[in-house]
Design an enzyme around this catalytic site. Structure first.
Site, PDB file in Angstrom:
ATOM      1  N   LYS A 168       3.104  -5.254   9.051  1.00  0.00           N
ATOM      2  CA  LYS A 168       2.450  -4.027  10.027  1.00  0.00           C
ATOM      3  C   LYS A 168       1.195  -4.588  10.792  1.00  0.00           C
ATOM      4  O   LYS A 168       0.273  -5.452  10.411  1.00  0.00           O
ATOM      5  CB  LYS A 168       1.708  -3.108   9.034  1.00  0.00           C
ATOM      6  CG  LYS A 168       1.092  -1.912   9.999  1.00  0.00           C
ATOM      7  CD  LYS A 168       0.555  -0.819   9.118  1.00  0.00           C
ATOM      8  CE  LYS A 168      -0.136   0.230   9.866  1.00  0.00           C
ATOM      9  NZ  LYS A 168      -0.714   1.411   9.074  1.00  0.00           N
ATOM     10  N   ILE A 176       4.805   1.456  11.946  1.00  0.00           N
ATOM     11  CA  ILE A 176       4.028   2.475  10.969  1.00  0.00           C
ATOM     12  C   ILE A 176       3.075   2.985  11.814  1.00  0.00           C
ATOM     13  O   ILE A 176       1.826   2.159  11.805  1.00  0.00           O
ATOM     14  CB  ILE A 176       3.645   1.459   9.625  1.00  0.00           C
ATOM     15  CG1 ILE A 176       4.600   0.626   9.004  1.00  0.00           C
ATOM     16  CG2 ILE A 176       2.926   2.300   8.841  1.00  0.00           C
ATOM     17  CD1 ILE A 176       4.638  -0.152   7.863  1.00  0.00           C
ATOM     18  N   THR A 229      -3.922   5.808   6.213  1.00  0.00           N
ATOM     19  CA  THR A 229      -3.836   7.307   6.610  1.00  0.00           C
ATOM     20  C   THR A 229      -3.746   8.296   5.345  1.00  0.00           C
ATOM     21  O   THR A 229      -4.149   9.360   5.410  1.00  0.00           O
ATOM     22  CB  THR A 229      -2.516   7.393   7.691  1.00  0.00           C
ATOM     23  OG1 THR A 229      -2.567   6.506   8.578  1.00  0.00           O
ATOM     24  CG2 THR A 229      -2.410   9.061   8.042  1.00  0.00           C
ATOM     25  N   TYR A 271      -0.311  -6.679   5.776  1.00  0.00           N
ATOM     26  CA  TYR A 271      -1.033  -5.601   6.657  1.00  0.00           C
ATOM     27  C   TYR A 271      -2.043  -6.429   7.395  1.00  0.00           C
ATOM     28  O   TYR A 271      -3.060  -6.581   6.914  1.00  0.00           O
ATOM     29  CB  TYR A 271      -1.338  -4.515   5.722  1.00  0.00           C
ATOM     30  CG  TYR A 271      -2.134  -3.399   6.409  1.00  0.00           C
ATOM     31  CD1 TYR A 271      -2.079  -3.125   7.867  1.00  0.00           C
ATOM     32  CD2 TYR A 271      -2.635  -2.287   5.647  1.00  0.00           C
ATOM     33  CE1 TYR A 271      -2.795  -2.029   8.359  1.00  0.00           C
ATOM     34  CE2 TYR A 271      -3.348  -1.089   6.226  1.00  0.00           C
ATOM     35  CZ  TYR A 271      -3.223  -1.053   7.668  1.00  0.00           C
ATOM     36  OH  TYR A 271      -3.981   0.101   8.274  1.00  0.00           O
TER      37      TYR A 271
END
EC number: 4.3.3.7
Length: 317
Positions: free
Chosen positions: A180, A220, A65, A152
């Site tokens: 995540k 998240i 992001t 991630y």
């Protein structure tokens, strides 16, 4: 309905998973200066101040992001410096992606000089290594990192899927503490939660409630830019077994979540933040701004959430 605001604890007690609550993957604001788009550090400071007391557990910077792929190493370090200076007592996780081990370790060495709460790192993209290579990659990074590693798992971006066996192996490393979870496999999510060694953080916004009610530890999620107090209240409601409240919040927020991902992230988020006067609606190619129609739909959807849950909570950020 009024939603009470409180600071969400980010770190658990000793012996339990270390990362909890709603973490904000912060956008990176840019200025428009002719053909140039420098990082807007004034807007970045404004954003951190805006979200610091919103109930979030901490910041994640230079992730997907945050348009990290469009930032060079020096720009990323400057972003870290600005956010860490402004974040106060809120912890900060930094994103670290790469597919060249030497370059990635060199960047990790620079990260080690910073007071980070964690380092969020995906599988090396494009290469599609074997599972044994992925285990070695993450363990090597974890060995080098001063801060705990947050895995991630996002195969639709990297091209590499982390199997449950691989994730459970990595959970045995003393410096790999969380994930995540964008893997899209409910069985894997459940098994990691049941195993208990990693903090399981939802990475897909629409999976927030299901992950939390299975026993996940937080999230998240980019949509927490919009009314973060409500996302934090949803987390607290699950923790206190107020599932009717959690469901009510989740269903009210889902139209906003859907719109935020109707076009490429973070275009819609930045469009809304620009309308709020927090930054300029500028992205770096190949990312583009959200369409005016979608931006207006977002305004209307967030207004509906405000009407349902009260202005005080809506303005808590």
């Amino acid at each position: 309905m009024q939603v009470a605001q409180s600071q969400t604890p980010s770190m658990a007690s000793p012996g339990s998973p270390a990362f909890r609550g709603i973490w904000l993957p912060l956008v990176t604001p840019f200025l428009r200066n002719g053909a140039d788009t420098p990082v807007d550090h004034a807007a970045l400071r404004r954003l951190v101040a805006h979200y610091r007391r919103s109930g979030i557990a901490g910041f994640v910077i230079c992730g997907t992001t945050g348009e990290a792929a469009a930032l060079d190493h020096a720009e990323q370090l400057a972003v870290f410096d600005t956010v860490l200076t402004q974040a106060g007592d809120l912890p900060v996780i930094a994103g670290l992606a790469g597919n060249h081990l030497g370059h990635t370790l060199a960047r990790m060495d620079a990260f080690n000089a910073l007071p980070l709460a964690g380092v969020l790192t995906p599988a090396p993209y494009y290469i599609r290594p074997a599972q044994a290579g992925l285990v070695d990659w993450f363990q090597t990074l974890a060995d080098r990192s001063r801060a705990p590693l947050v895995l991630y798992d996002i195969p639709y971006r990297t091209g590499a899927t982390l199997t449950l066996e691989t994730l459970l192996t990595l959970a045995g490393h003393g410096n790999i503490c969380a994930i995540k979870d964008c893997g899209g496999n409910a069985h894997t999510t459940q098994a990691l939660i049941a195993d208990g060694r990693l903090s399981v953080l939802a990475g897909e916004d629409h999976q927030l409630l299901s992950t939390l009610t299975m026993g996940g530890h937080g999230a998240i999620i980019a949509s927490s830019h919009c009314r973060p107090a409500h996302f934090s209240a949803l987390y607290r409601a699950v923790q206190t077994q107020q599932l009717d409240v959690a469901r009510s919040l989740f269903h009210a927020l889902m139209p906003v979540v859907k719109l935020l991902f109707a076009e490429a992230n973070p275009g819609p988020v930045k469009a809304w933040l620009a309308r709020e006067g927090l930054l300029m609606d500028v992205l770096r190619l190949p990312m583009t701004s959200a369409s005016p129609a979608l931006a207006q739909q977002l305004v209307e959807a967030i207004a509906a959430v405000d009407a349902a849950f009260g202005a005080q909570a809506a303005n808590a950020a």
